[in-house]
Design a protein around this motif. Structure first.
Motif, PDB file in Angstrom:
ATOM      1  N   HIS A 100      38.695  32.996  14.873  1.00  0.00           N
ATOM      2  CA  HIS A 100      39.890  33.459  14.165  1.00  0.00           C
ATOM      3  C   HIS A 100      40.820  34.227  15.100  1.00  0.00           C
ATOM      4  N   ASP A 139      42.607  31.877  17.494  1.00  0.00           N
ATOM      5  CA  ASP A 139      43.712  31.183  16.832  1.00  0.00           C
ATOM      6  C   ASP A 139      44.926  32.100  16.682  1.00  0.00           C
ATOM      7  N   TYR A 193      48.692  31.755  18.277  1.00  0.00           N
ATOM      8  CA  TYR A 193      49.822  31.671  17.341  1.00  0.00           C
ATOM      9  C   TYR A 193      50.857  32.758  17.643  1.00  0.00           C
TER      10      TYR A 193
END
Length: 241
Positions: free
Chosen positions: A55, A58, A62
């Motif tokens: 997580h 990611d 991003y």
């Protein structure tokens, strides 16, 4: 829980003290590491933090925050493991000032505590996500405790999610308050999703589904709370007929 559900839960909790603490913890985590690869994640031998590592990775991509991209430290990586899954305990021994260690542990065996103690002595900053029933409080510079017995998020009648009223002395942001699991409104697994979101957010507010920063996630009035709760239930169980 997927990312969309986690963001809706974030919105639901946006005006609670628990989310304030989680955002502050995430901001400290984001700013404590000075270079890519310097954020280390470790857990107990039987519960390595695979999900939180993914997580955070990611969210780091991003948000274009390479220093937030984590390194999973494993107890016994197999010889043929992929590169990102092959980092062993020697990496903890090499930790230094300017790096951070995030310990993710519902329970913390002595072997883990000893490793954390050594990393702290080397000058790295120690963060811990635990259940409030470990001995990590004595080792971590920042700790966020979650009641791992909680499986559902339901606001109490006054909308505080179980938190006591704000302390006018400011004790809510004190070290003891960080270490208190009392009133945690989410499960240990959900807390990991929310922490990864909080760590990547700027001080100006959370992102919407398209990635745009928003000034606020909502209001604590009854209508707003019911609306956000309904959105979360729709995502989990589907809209009611």
């Amino acid at each position: 829980m997927d990312l969309q559900q986690a963001r809706v839960l974030r919105d639901l909790l946006a005006d609670t003290r628990w989310w304030d603490r989680t955002r502050a913890f995430g901001a400290a985590l984001r700013t404590s590491t000075r270079s890519p690869g310097g954020l280390l994640l470790v857990g107990p031998p039987a519960a390595e933090p695979w999900h939180l590592t993914a997580h955070l990775d990611d969210e780091a991509r991003y948000a274009e925050l390479p220093e937030l991209s984590p390194t999973l430290v494993r107890w016994n990586p197999p010889p043929n493991a992929p590169r990102h899954l092959s980092v062993g305990l020697d990496r903890l021994a090499a930790a230094r000032r300017g790096e951070s260690l995030l310990v993710v542990a519902e329970t913390a065996p002595e072997s883990l505590l000893e490793r954390v103690h050594d990393v702290r002595r080397a000058g790295a900053t120690i963060f811990a996500l635990d259940t409030g029933r470990t001995e990590l409080a004595g080792l971590a510079h920042e700790i966020l405790s979650v009641d791992s017995t909680i499986t559902d998020t339901v606001p109490v009648d006054d909308g505080t999610f179980g938190f006591p009223p704000d302390d006018p002395t400011g004790a809510a942001n004190s070290e003891s308050a960080w270490k208190s699991p009392t009133g945690s409104p989410v499960s240990f697994d959900s807390a990991q999703h929310l922490l990864s979101i909080a760590a990547a957010e700027s001080a100006s507010g959370p992102r919407d589904a398209g990635g745009t920063r928003a000034a606020s996630a909502g209001s604590t009035d009854g209508k707003g709370m019911r609306s956000r709760l309904a959105r979360l239930l729709d995502l989990i169980s589907g809209p009611s007929s």
